[in-house]
Design a protein around this motif. Sequence first.
Motif, PDB file in Angstrom:
ATOM      1  N   ALA A  75       0.826  -1.206   0.000  1.00  0.00           N
ATOM      2  CA  ALA A  75       0.000   0.000   0.000  1.00  0.00           C
ATOM      3  C   ALA A  75       0.863   1.260   0.000  1.00  0.00           C
ATOM      4  N   VAL A  76       1.946   1.253   0.774  1.00  0.00           N
ATOM      5  CA  VAL A  76       2.865   2.401   0.807  1.00  0.00           C
ATOM      6  C   VAL A  76       3.491   2.613  -0.571  1.00  0.00           C
ATOM      7  N   SER A  78       2.383   1.627  -3.460  1.00  0.00           N
ATOM      8  CA  SER A  78       1.352   2.066  -4.404  1.00  0.00           C
ATOM      9  C   SER A  78       1.013   3.537  -4.220  1.00  0.00           C
ATOM     10  N   TRP A  79       0.923   3.983  -2.972  1.00  0.00           N
ATOM     11  CA  TRP A  79       0.593   5.383  -2.692  1.00  0.00           C
ATOM     12  C   TRP A  79       1.652   6.317  -3.274  1.00  0.00           C
ATOM     13  N   TYR A  80       2.914   5.988  -3.031  1.00  0.00           N
ATOM     14  CA  TYR A  80       3.999   6.824  -3.555  1.00  0.00           C
ATOM     15  C   TYR A  80       3.953   6.891  -5.077  1.00  0.00           C
ATOM     16  N   ARG A  82       1.263   6.289  -7.146  1.00  0.00           N
ATOM     17  CA  ARG A  82       0.051   6.898  -7.685  1.00  0.00           C
ATOM     18  C   ARG A  82      -0.046   8.383  -7.373  1.00  0.00           C
ATOM     19  N   HIS A  83       0.380   8.777  -6.201  1.00  0.00           N
ATOM     20  CA  HIS A  83       0.194  10.165  -5.777  1.00  0.00           C
ATOM     21  C   HIS A  83       1.427  11.046  -5.998  1.00  0.00           C
ATOM     22  N   HIS A  84       2.617  10.461  -6.008  1.00  0.00           N
ATOM     23  CA  HIS A  84       3.824  11.276  -6.068  1.00  0.00           C
ATOM     24  C   HIS A  84       4.786  10.852  -7.175  1.00  0.00           C
ATOM     25  N   ASP A 210       1.373  15.010   1.900  1.00  0.00           N
ATOM     26  CA  ASP A 210       0.039  14.967   1.298  1.00  0.00           C
ATOM     27  C   ASP A 210      -0.832  16.162   1.672  1.00  0.00           C
ATOM     28  N   LEU A 239       1.920   7.910   8.166  1.00  0.00           N
ATOM     29  CA  LEU A 239       0.493   7.998   7.877  1.00  0.00           C
ATOM     30  C   LEU A 239      -0.196   9.048   8.731  1.00  0.00           C
ATOM     31  N   SER A 242      -1.220  12.564   6.968  1.00  0.00           N
ATOM     32  CA  SER A 242      -2.055  12.393   5.776  1.00  0.00           C
ATOM     33  C   SER A 242      -3.464  11.936   6.126  1.00  0.00           C
TER      34      SER A 242
END
Length: 247
Positions: A75-76, A78-80, A82-84, A210, A239, A242
């Motif tokens: 998840a970490v 993927s977040w990096y 997709r978002h950054h 974020d 987390l 954010s």
Amino acid sequence: MNTAEFTKKYYIDRRGSHSRKWDEQHLKFNRIDLLPLWVADMDFMPPRCIQEAICNYVKATPLGYTMTNPNYLKAVISWYKRHHNCTIVSDWLTSAPNVITAIMWCIAAFTKTNDAIAVLSPVYGAFDSSTSDAKRQIIAVPMTRNEDNRYAVDYEAFEAAIIKHDVKLFIHCNPHNPVGHVWTAEEMDRLFSICQQHKVLIISDEIHQDLITGLTPFTSALTVSKGAYTDRLIAMSSLSKSFNIAS
């Protein structure tokens, strides 16, 4: 929904709930009539999906010692991405109780007593206290402020301070707390190239990554110059900001 409408619907008065920022004001400031901006948690509930996930876990699982769940790492990552637009791999990741603890671990691991550690000031006060507690020198390089209250770096002063004090570690705040400056890749490239030239290790505290307003997007230090500085760089995040789950 404007600010007043949002506040009326979601605000929770946390006084009397053992809230550190509200119920310890008298201990820190000897008064209780202040807006407690010294602690960065919110007076709103976390997202409903987080509330439900925690409740479901507590209902279904004994609260024993656990290992890091591989799905968490996925998840970490993927977040990096997709978002950054930042690609990282699981082998790069490790955990700490919080960012300040992680910074103190790095100070202990990579510097010695009385070594110099640089920051750009004004900056989050825990950087100073962490360095002092570890018996290191804090070298505060003042940022410049222009007429419209925007801050910038005096790169010549930054390099001069590194040379003069033989700085071993630079704690970079990205985005910068408390001035709110969102660093561009070009700005970080100039800072990091100076650090690289003088063999200075970089810690990039990216805990507020974020929570960005304005036109400048967040750029992780890991992506600067296509990752050119990652061999001498440790990026830290959490987390807590954010998703408003500081505890």
